[in-house]
Design an enzyme around this catalytic site. Structure first.
Site, PDB file in Angstrom:
ATOM      1  N   ALA A  38       3.447   6.701  -7.588  1.00 51.79           N
ATOM      2  CA  ALA A  38       3.160   5.714  -8.626  1.00 51.79           C
ATOM      3  C   ALA A  38       1.826   5.025  -8.335  1.00 51.79           C
ATOM      4  O   ALA A  38       0.991   4.853  -9.233  1.00 51.79           O
ATOM      5  CB  ALA A  38       4.295   4.686  -8.702  1.00 51.79           C
TER       6      ALA A  38
ATOM      7  N   GLN B 297       8.106   1.494  -3.436  1.00 49.32           N
ATOM      8  CA  GLN B 297       7.020   1.873  -2.526  1.00 49.32           C
ATOM      9  C   GLN B 297       6.481   3.271  -2.829  1.00 49.32           C
ATOM     10  O   GLN B 297       5.877   3.918  -1.969  1.00 49.32           O
ATOM     11  CB  GLN B 297       7.483   1.774  -1.066  1.00 49.32           C
ATOM     12  CG  GLN B 297       7.719   0.345  -0.611  1.00 49.32           C
ATOM     13  CD  GLN B 297       6.460  -0.508  -0.761  1.00 49.32           C
ATOM     14  OE1 GLN B 297       5.343  -0.042  -0.580  1.00 49.32           O
ATOM     15  NE2 GLN B 297       6.644  -1.776  -1.115  1.00 49.32           N
ATOM     16  N   SER B 298       6.684   3.745  -4.039  1.00 48.49           N
ATOM     17  CA  SER B 298       6.251   5.089  -4.405  1.00 48.49           C
ATOM     18  C   SER B 298       4.750   5.291  -4.205  1.00 48.49           C
ATOM     19  O   SER B 298       3.934   4.590  -4.815  1.00 48.49           O
ATOM     20  CB  SER B 298       6.605   5.337  -5.873  1.00 48.49           C
ATOM     21  OG  SER B 298       5.953   6.500  -6.344  1.00 48.49           O
ATOM     22  N   ASN B 299       4.405   6.249  -3.362  1.00 50.30           N
ATOM     23  CA  ASN B 299       2.992   6.624  -3.205  1.00 50.30           C
ATOM     24  C   ASN B 299       2.494   7.282  -4.481  1.00 50.30           C
ATOM     25  O   ASN B 299       1.351   7.127  -4.870  1.00 50.30           O
ATOM     26  CB  ASN B 299       2.821   7.606  -2.050  1.00 50.30           C
ATOM     27  CG  ASN B 299       3.330   7.050  -0.736  1.00 50.30           C
ATOM     28  OD1 ASN B 299       2.885   6.000  -0.297  1.00 50.30           O
ATOM     29  ND2 ASN B 299       4.281   7.741  -0.116  1.00 50.30           N
TER      30      ASN B 299
END
Ligand SMILES: *Cc1c(COP(=O)(O)O)cnc(C)c1O
Length: 321
Positions: free
Chosen positions: A79, A75-77
């Site tokens: 990335a 869920q990396s913002n």
């Protein structure tokens, strides 16, 4: 000291982001609480990583890169925003993500919409993720591509310049509002935002204390000290920020990216008092940290507090509140 204008930069953000007083919450808290809306940086759902990517992707472009690789949780913002920014610049994005947690909803959907190549690695350790990235980059070079590598969160000195820049923006906005901030509170996840802010505050608004709220149990006191020294070196500053400038508190709850009762309450409180969304992973916990410190009397004797909203809305659709 070098001026930020000496560094290559691509204007990915719609800047300056708004800064204003939260009237309802200020009345409730009995202090003047302001917000800096870096959730409105203008690409995808906004967020702090855009300011770092302005410098990092400029370096990528200057090196002739055609593929950009970065890493994170699913869920990396960071990335997701790298995918959005790379798309805009005509570069391919490869996102190497830990195969843990929610793998389909939220930011992963956005990664695909932005055309990123998403690869999962079944591991708990970034060492494995980085090893996989090395392999991918070696293959890319063999095929004649020029890859550019961005570590987790874009937290390297060049990325930290984005938050030195943010402090310069805040300085101008504070002057226009005729307010001086006693403290700036922000979420800390990989340390770059906090390090840029803290060094920037030391340089341009030394009366303002920079407070980081750690949302995972990495040793941010050490991490930010090193990042600040590297950023100061990049800027040719005579002074760097030191241990005395670092103020880290933690609000982790059950774990990184797991919602906590305090964080949930902060999400509801800001939504219902001001109509603004914070997220359960970073900004909700940071705001909860701010409320906790306030209850403990930490801000006694201070009047004007600035909360930096670093974004993260995508996670609201992937984490159970
Ligand atoms: C990455 C992130 C942070 C933390 O910033 P770091 O520079 O990694 O410490 C805070 N909030 C949101 C929404 C983020 O995506």
């Amino acid at each position: 000291m070098k001026d930020l204008a000496n560094f290559s930069r691509i204007p990915l953000g719609v800047l300056p982001t708004p800064l204003y007083k939260l009237e309802n919450l200020s009345r409730e808290l009995g202090k003047s609480l302001y917000i800096k809306r870096d959730d409105m940086t203008g690409t995808a759902l906004g967020g702090n990583k855009i300011r770092k990517l302005e410098f990092l992707l400029a370096e990528a472009r200057d090196q002739g890169a055609d593929v950009v690789l970065t890493a994170g949780g699913p869920q990396s913002n960071h990335a997701m925003l790298t995918a959005a920014s790379a798309a805009r610049l005509g570069m391919k994005a490869i996102l190497v993500l830990k195969k843990r947690g929610v793998l389909t909803a939220g930011n992963v959907i956005l990664d695909h919409i932005f055309g990123a190549d998403v690869r999962f690695v079944d591991t708990d350790s970034y060492r494995d993720v980085y090893a996989e990235m090395e392999r991918i980059m070696e293959d890319l070079r063999q095929e004649g591509h020029t890859p550019y590598f961005i570590p987790v969160g874009g937290s390297v000195a060049l990325g930290c310049l984005g938050y030195v820049n943010c402090i310069q923006e805040i300085t101008r906005q504070a002057e226009a509002l005729q307010v001086s901030f006693d403290a700036i509170v922000s979420a800390t996840g990989s340390g770059g935002t906090y390090s840029g802010l803290t060094l920037g505050a030391k340089l341009f608004i030394p009366g303002t204390r920079s407070i980081g709220i750690g949302v995972c149990d990495d040793p941010f006191e050490k991490i930010s000290l090193r990042l600040m020294q590297e950023t100061a070196a990049l800027l040719d500053c005579e002074v760097s920020a030191g241990e005395e400038d670092i103020h880290i508190h933690y609000q982790i709850g059950p774990g990184y990216a797991q919602s906590s009762p305090e964080g949930r309450e902060a999400v509801y409180r800001l939504a219902r008092s001001e109509g603004i969304l914070v997220d359960p992973v970073y900004t909700g916990k940071a705001l909860a940290g701010l409320f906790t410190l306030m209850e403990q009397g930490y801000f006694d004797g201070m009047e004007n507090i600035l909360f930096l909203h670093t974004g993260g809305a995508g996670a609201l659709f992937a984490v159970d509140l």
